[in-house]
Design a protein around this motif. Structure first.
Motif, PDB file in Angstrom:
ATOM      1  N   TYR A  75      -9.414   2.509  -5.044  1.00 19.75           N
ATOM      2  CA  TYR A  75     -10.092   2.745  -3.566  1.00 19.75           C
ATOM      3  C   TYR A  75     -11.126   3.924  -4.703  1.00 19.75           C
ATOM      4  O   TYR A  75     -11.537   4.014  -4.435  1.00 19.75           O
ATOM      5  CB  TYR A  75      -9.059   3.656  -3.344  1.00 19.75           C
ATOM      6  CG  TYR A  75      -8.379   2.755  -1.530  1.00 19.75           C
ATOM      7  CD1 TYR A  75      -9.191   2.503  -0.793  1.00 19.75           C
ATOM      8  CD2 TYR A  75      -7.717   1.977  -2.481  1.00 19.75           C
ATOM      9  CE1 TYR A  75      -8.829   1.566   0.487  1.00 19.75           C
ATOM     10  CE2 TYR A  75      -7.137   1.167  -1.600  1.00 19.75           C
ATOM     11  CZ  TYR A  75      -7.718   0.885  -0.314  1.00 19.75           C
ATOM     12  OH  TYR A  75      -7.597   0.079   0.953  1.00 19.75           O
ATOM     13  N   GLY A 106       0.634  -1.537   0.475  1.00 20.43           N
ATOM     14  CA  GLY A 106      -0.017  -0.145  -0.059  1.00 20.43           C
ATOM     15  C   GLY A 106       1.384   0.865  -0.202  1.00 20.43           C
ATOM     16  O   GLY A 106       0.220   2.911  -0.159  1.00 20.43           O
ATOM     17  N   ARG A 107       1.693   1.345   0.110  1.00 17.75           N
ATOM     18  CA  ARG A 107       2.869   2.453   0.046  1.00 17.75           C
ATOM     19  C   ARG A 107       2.892   3.473  -0.664  1.00 17.75           C
ATOM     20  O   ARG A 107       3.346   2.097  -2.019  1.00 17.75           O
ATOM     21  CB  ARG A 107       4.042   1.971   0.886  1.00 17.75           C
ATOM     22  CG  ARG A 107       4.178   1.667   1.698  1.00 17.75           C
ATOM     23  CD  ARG A 107       5.348   1.389   2.346  1.00 17.75           C
ATOM     24  NE  ARG A 107       4.920   0.862   4.005  1.00 17.75           N
ATOM     25  CZ  ARG A 107       6.874  -0.281   4.834  1.00 17.75           C
ATOM     26  NH1 ARG A 107       7.535  -0.619   3.846  1.00 17.75           N
ATOM     27  NH2 ARG A 107       6.191  -0.394   5.873  1.00 17.75           N
ATOM     28  N   THR A 155      -0.290   8.566  -4.340  1.00 19.53           N
ATOM     29  CA  THR A 155      -0.863   9.063  -5.484  1.00 19.53           C
ATOM     30  C   THR A 155      -2.644  10.075  -5.553  1.00 19.53           C
ATOM     31  O   THR A 155      -3.273  10.511  -6.199  1.00 19.53           O
ATOM     32  CB  THR A 155      -1.386   7.551  -6.424  1.00 19.53           C
ATOM     33  OG1 THR A 155       0.070   7.094  -6.540  1.00 19.53           O
ATOM     34  CG2 THR A 155      -1.870   7.934  -7.744  1.00 19.53           C
ATOM     35  N   LEU A 156      -2.385   9.422  -4.328  1.00 20.48           N
ATOM     36  CA  LEU A 156      -4.474   9.808  -4.084  1.00 20.48           C
ATOM     37  C   LEU A 156      -4.596  11.274  -4.213  1.00 20.48           C
ATOM     38  O   LEU A 156      -5.136  12.039  -3.840  1.00 20.48           O
ATOM     39  CB  LEU A 156      -5.100   9.376  -2.635  1.00 20.48           C
ATOM     40  CG  LEU A 156      -5.307   7.874  -3.012  1.00 20.48           C
ATOM     41  CD1 LEU A 156      -6.222   6.674  -1.647  1.00 20.48           C
ATOM     42  CD2 LEU A 156      -6.498   7.634  -4.322  1.00 20.48           C
ATOM     43  N   SER A 213      -1.819  -0.268  -8.812  1.00 14.08           N
ATOM     44  CA  SER A 213      -3.541  -0.842  -8.824  1.00 14.08           C
ATOM     45  C   SER A 213      -4.644  -0.014  -8.065  1.00 14.08           C
ATOM     46  O   SER A 213      -5.785   0.129  -8.523  1.00 14.08           O
ATOM     47  CB  SER A 213      -4.194  -2.417  -9.314  1.00 14.08           C
ATOM     48  OG  SER A 213      -4.083  -2.932  -8.362  1.00 14.08           O
ATOM     49  N   LEU A 214      -3.436  -0.023  -6.924  1.00 10.66           N
ATOM     50  CA  LEU A 214      -4.677   0.156  -5.615  1.00 10.66           C
ATOM     51  C   LEU A 214      -5.202   1.754  -5.955  1.00 10.66           C
ATOM     52  O   LEU A 214      -6.703   1.357  -4.983  1.00 10.66           O
ATOM     53  CB  LEU A 214      -3.788  -0.063  -4.546  1.00 10.66           C
ATOM     54  CG  LEU A 214      -3.547  -1.159  -3.945  1.00 10.66           C
ATOM     55  CD1 LEU A 214      -2.131  -0.446  -3.193  1.00 10.66           C
ATOM     56  CD2 LEU A 214      -4.276  -1.962  -3.527  1.00 10.66           C
ATOM     57  N   PRO A 215      -4.509   2.599  -6.521  1.00 11.23           N
ATOM     58  CA  PRO A 215      -5.286   4.452  -6.592  1.00 11.23           C
ATOM     59  C   PRO A 215      -6.793   4.160  -7.209  1.00 11.23           C
ATOM     60  O   PRO A 215      -7.391   4.362  -6.437  1.00 11.23           O
ATOM     61  CB  PRO A 215      -4.088   5.292  -6.677  1.00 11.23           C
ATOM     62  CG  PRO A 215      -2.965   4.277  -6.537  1.00 11.23           C
ATOM     63  CD  PRO A 215      -3.187   2.720  -6.594  1.00 11.23           C
ATOM     64  N   SER A 235       0.433  -2.096  -6.102  1.00  9.90           N
ATOM     65  CA  SER A 235       0.591  -0.988  -6.093  1.00  9.90           C
ATOM     66  C   SER A 235       0.183  -0.219  -6.639  1.00  9.90           C
ATOM     67  O   SER A 235      -1.028   0.968  -6.499  1.00  9.90           O
ATOM     68  CB  SER A 235       2.013  -1.013  -5.606  1.00  9.90           C
ATOM     69  OG  SER A 235       2.610  -1.587  -4.360  1.00  9.90           O
ATOM     70  N   THR A 271       0.324   4.635  -2.130  1.00 13.14           N
ATOM     71  CA  THR A 271      -1.111   4.697  -2.535  1.00 13.14           C
ATOM     72  C   THR A 271      -1.470   6.220  -2.783  1.00 13.14           C
ATOM     73  O   THR A 271      -1.736   7.167  -3.131  1.00 13.14           O
ATOM     74  CB  THR A 271      -2.378   3.929  -1.610  1.00 13.14           C
ATOM     75  OG1 THR A 271      -1.110   2.277  -2.465  1.00 13.14           O
ATOM     76  CG2 THR A 271      -3.301   3.644  -2.673  1.00 13.14           C
ATOM     77  N   LEU A 274      -6.148   2.150   3.741  1.00 12.85           N
ATOM     78  CA  LEU A 274      -5.017   2.086   3.138  1.00 12.85           C
ATOM     79  C   LEU A 274      -4.235   0.496   3.445  1.00 12.85           C
ATOM     80  O   LEU A 274      -4.681   0.037   4.540  1.00 12.85           O
ATOM     81  CB  LEU A 274      -3.926   2.732   2.998  1.00 12.85           C
ATOM     82  CG  LEU A 274      -4.775   4.129   2.270  1.00 12.85           C
ATOM     83  CD1 LEU A 274      -3.728   4.745   1.408  1.00 12.85           C
ATOM     84  CD2 LEU A 274      -5.397   3.997   0.956  1.00 12.85           C
ATOM     85  N   ALA A 296      -7.753  -5.372  -3.697  1.00 12.32           N
ATOM     86  CA  ALA A 296      -6.492  -5.018  -4.914  1.00 12.32           C
ATOM     87  C   ALA A 296      -6.979  -7.149  -5.791  1.00 12.32           C
ATOM     88  O   ALA A 296      -6.802  -7.008  -6.859  1.00 12.32           O
ATOM     89  CB  ALA A 296      -5.397  -4.455  -4.405  1.00 12.32           C
TER      90      ALA A 296
END
Length: 340
Positions: free
Chosen positions: A269, A141-142, A147-148, A264-266, A262, A144, A197, A238
């Motif tokens: 969410y 998750g680091r 990016t958000l 794809s995480l943004p 990682s 993310t 996250l 994810a």
């Protein structure tokens, strides 16, 4: 055993010229090719007969690279049956030849895919998420949040003193879970919201803080979000949205492949909703925390009602709302209202 004989074209494997021949299988299971300059006899066990595919031409391959091709599918099927390998091909052809069987097979395949997507993948994601080592799971998750921050979130405008009050409350909660790398941050710009996250970061928006009429409502939301971290729901979302290949890589511990989550995480969410199972697990975690801390569970129901009303008023003005990522239900509200 009866003899089998049929017409075919013979190809020697060296040129494209075909020769009209007759192929005969005798009672001793020897294959004879009749019509060549030199006689050709091969044991059936050394001959490879192509399986049936509709009414296409069938090939009969010999060990020296030569082959015969025939349009007599029944004769080719008979060769397969004599060799002991034709039963499955016959069954497949019968299924292909009958529309209702083909339709039933297609529906069965569709049902299998639906079951896999609806139940199989979430179950696999849950198992895999908890087999990934803690350090690797949290590391996914680091980045993310960064990016958000560039795409959806704005810096918080809460007064410093107010942030410190809430951070003190959160730190007291986090001390109960030393195995979780919990961190609280504040942002604004997406309406009243809070989400966690995979790396343990819990994001609370200014709008949520302003909406709450009691700090115990915020505490209840924080407990709920810590529940999402505890159950690795972000990581599971994810994984559920990833490819089957990535799920397999994750299960077998291919950390180099796991870290591709990682990126794809943004998007996860911004667009995905927690499942009902995820919400139930996080609600149960929050309920147990509130009871243990001596906080009345109805405070969570109160903030859910306030969020529901705020979401109705805001309509579609914000791209990421609490009720979009945490779908509320009357059952959830009633559950917390009924607890003492």
């Amino acid at each position: 055993m009866t003899e089998i004989e049929f017409s075919a074209k013979y190809y020697d494997g060296e040129s494209s010229r075909g020769i009209d021949v007759r192929v005969r299988l005798d009672a001793a299971n020897m294959v004879h090719v009749i019509g060549l300059d030199a006689p050709l006899e091969v044991p059936l066990a050394n001959v490879r007969v192509a399986p049936r595919l509709g009414n296409t031409v069938r090939s009969i391959a010999f060990p020296d690279g030569a082959k015969c091709e025939t349009e007599d599918n029944d004769a080719a099927d008979a060769l397969l049956r004599r060799s002991g390998t034709g039963r499955f091909g016959d069954l497949l052809h019968r299924i292909e030849s009958r529309s209702r069987y083909a339709l039933a097979a297609a529906l069965g395949l569709a049902a299998f895919v639906v079951v896999g997507v609806v139940w199989g993948i979430p179950i696999a994601a849950k198992v895999i998420a908890h087999t990934i080592p803690d350090e690797a799971a949290y590391d996914i998750g680091r980045g993310t949040l960064a990016t958000l921050d560039k795409t959806l979130l704005d810096p918080s405008e809460l007064p410093e003193e107010r942030r410190r009050e809430l951070e003190a409350t959160f730190n007291g909660m986090a001390n109960r879970y030393p195995d979780l790398p919990l961190t609280l941050v504040f942002r604004r710009g997406v309406g009243p919201n809070a989400f966690a996250l995979p790396d343990g970061t819990v994001i609370v928006t200014d709008e949520l803080v302003e909406l709450a009429t009691d700090d115990r409502q915020i505490l209840a939301v924080l407990a709920h979000e810590i529940g999402h971290v505890h159950h690795r729901h972000g990581l599971r979302m994810a994984l559920e949205s990833s490819s089957i290949a990535l799920l397999v890589s994750a299960y077998f511990g291919d950390i180099a492949q796991i870290t591709t989550l990682s990126a794809s995480l943004p998007g996860v969410y911004a667009n995905a909703h927690y499942s009902r199972d995820h919400e139930t697990e996080a609600d149960t975690f929050a309920l147990e925390y509130l009871k243990g801390a001596g906080v009345a569970p109805h405070h969570f129901a109160d903030i859910l009602r306030a969020l529901s009303e705020a979401a109705g008023n805001a309509a579609e003005r914000t791209p990421l709302r609490y009720l979009a990522s945490h779908p509320p239900t009357e059952d959830r509200v009633r559950r917390f209202d009924s607890e003492k």
